[in-house]
Design an enzyme around this catalytic site. Structure first.
Site, short mmCIF file in Angstrom:
data_model
loop_
_atom_site.label_atom_id
_atom_site.label_comp_id
_atom_site.label_asym_id
_atom_site.label_seq_id
_atom_site.Cartn_x
_atom_site.Cartn_y
_atom_site.Cartn_z
N ASN A 10 0.87 -1.17 0.00
CA ASN A 10 0.00 0.00 0.00
C ASN A 10 0.91 1.22 0.00
OD1 ASN A 10 -1.84 2.02 0.41
ND2 ASN A 10 -2.23 1.53 2.57
N LYS A 12 0.13 4.27 -0.41
CA LYS A 12 -0.52 5.50 0.09
C LYS A 12 -0.23 6.64 -0.90
CE LYS A 12 0.31 3.66 4.65
NZ LYS A 12 0.07 3.82 6.05
N HIS A 104 -9.47 1.21 5.00
CA HIS A 104 -8.17 1.47 5.65
C HIS A 104 -8.38 2.46 6.79
CE1 HIS A 104 -4.07 2.80 6.30
NE2 HIS A 104 -3.70 1.67 5.72
N GLU A 106 -6.78 4.93 7.72
CA GLU A 106 -6.62 6.35 7.36
C GLU A 106 -7.88 6.88 6.69
OE1 GLU A 106 -2.91 5.87 5.26
OE2 GLU A 106 -1.99 5.30 7.17
N GLU A 176 -5.40 -4.78 10.77
CA GLU A 176 -4.35 -3.78 10.96
C GLU A 176 -4.62 -2.99 12.24
OE1 GLU A 176 -2.40 -2.62 7.03
OE2 GLU A 176 -4.21 -1.41 7.17
N GLY A 182 2.36 2.47 10.56
CA GLY A 182 3.27 3.58 10.34
C GLY A 182 3.99 4.05 11.59
N SER A 222 3.46 -2.01 10.36
CA SER A 222 4.92 -2.01 10.54
C SER A 222 5.55 -3.37 10.24
CB SER A 222 5.29 -1.52 11.94
OG SER A 222 4.86 -0.19 12.12
#
Ligand code: PEP
Length: 262
Positions: A10, A12, A104, A106, A176, A182, A222
């Site tokens: 991904n 991003k 996701h 985000e 996740e 991240g 991560s």
């Protein structure tokens, strides 16, 4: 149950078309002639889908070289019309997109996507025969408050509302934990395995044991070359969704290699 591992990058909001081309030049030369026995997927920004599709389709892969499939990072829940800035599933199909990342964290936290919207996107993606990579996960506060299972169950049942068992078989779940995305903090393999086993049990409640045994559940948060093997050795972890460490060709390759060896 022998489930094929799936490693998805991904990217991003990183790598426009020229950086995508540079990455592919390096990545394709590294994987030439190697077959990991796992699925490999790359999700670039929308503007780089065309470059990814062009390079992959003109590639002269060796007989043994792995296939790379293309994912989008989002799609609209609508077909067409007055939705400025949105991209439809049929538009994605024109770029040979086969997967789409939905839900996701985000998108949930920064763009207000709630379970009902994610559900509409999953249904729309399946209408176009795209395979959703359906992301779920708890925040640190939710985990510390003992709400992990309740949060995951709500996200799963909300996101999969009215999804048929047949469509479920084309969906990948990505667990996740938000606190691991991240941040450089990875869930321990025990934490990840426990959460994956729980996710599989929720799928068993909703769709039955057979569907639960077949669905692939990726871990994301991560993942790096150094922890991929331990995570992929867990019985309910079927691959990884990788952000930062998939921006570098060598590091993405090592995650696939180390993880696939399990
Ligand atoms: C992600 O964004 O899906 C992700 C897992 O990111 P990272 O690997 O950088 O934690």
């Amino acid at each position: 149950m022998n489930r094929k591992l799936i490693f998805a990058a991904n990217w991003k909001m990183n790598k426009g078309p020229s950086e995508t081309e540079d990455f592919l030049k390096s990545f394709l030369s590294k994987i030439q002639g190697q077959n990991f026995g796992s699925d490999i997927v790359i999700a670039p920004p929308f503007v780089s889908l065309s470059k990814l599709a062009d390079v992959l389709h003109t590639r002269t892969a060796g007989a043994n070289s792995p296939t790379i499939e293309i994912a989008a990072q989002n799609c609209s829940e609508h077909d067409s019309g007055a939705f400025t800035g949105e991209i439809s599933v049929m538009m994605l199909r024109e770029f040979f997109v086969h997967y789409v990342i939905l839900g996701h964290s985000e998108r949930r936290s920064l763009y207000g996507e709630v379970d009902a919207v994610i559900n509409q996107k999953i249904l729309k993606a399946r209408d176009a025969n795209l395979k959703p990579i359906f992301c779920i996960g708890e925040t640190l506060a939710e985990r510390e408050a003992g709400k992990l299972e309740a949060v995951l169950r709500t996200q799963i049942s909300g996101g999969l509302h009215q999804v048929s068992e047949k469509d479920l078989s084309e969906i990948i779940i990505a667990y996740e934990p938000v606190w691991a995305i991240g941040t450089g903090v990875t869930a321990t393999s025990e934490q990840a395995q426990d959460a994956h086993a729980f996710v599989r049990s929720v799928i068993a409640d909703l769709y039955g044991a057979d569907a639960a045994a077949k669905i692939r559940i990726q871990y994301g948060g991560s993942v790096k070359p150094g922890n991929a093997a331990e995570l992929m050795a867990c019985p309910d972890i079927d691959g990884a969704l990788i952000g930062g460490a998939a921006l570098d060709a060598q590091s993405f390759l090592e995650i696939i290699k180390n993880g696939s060896a399990q």
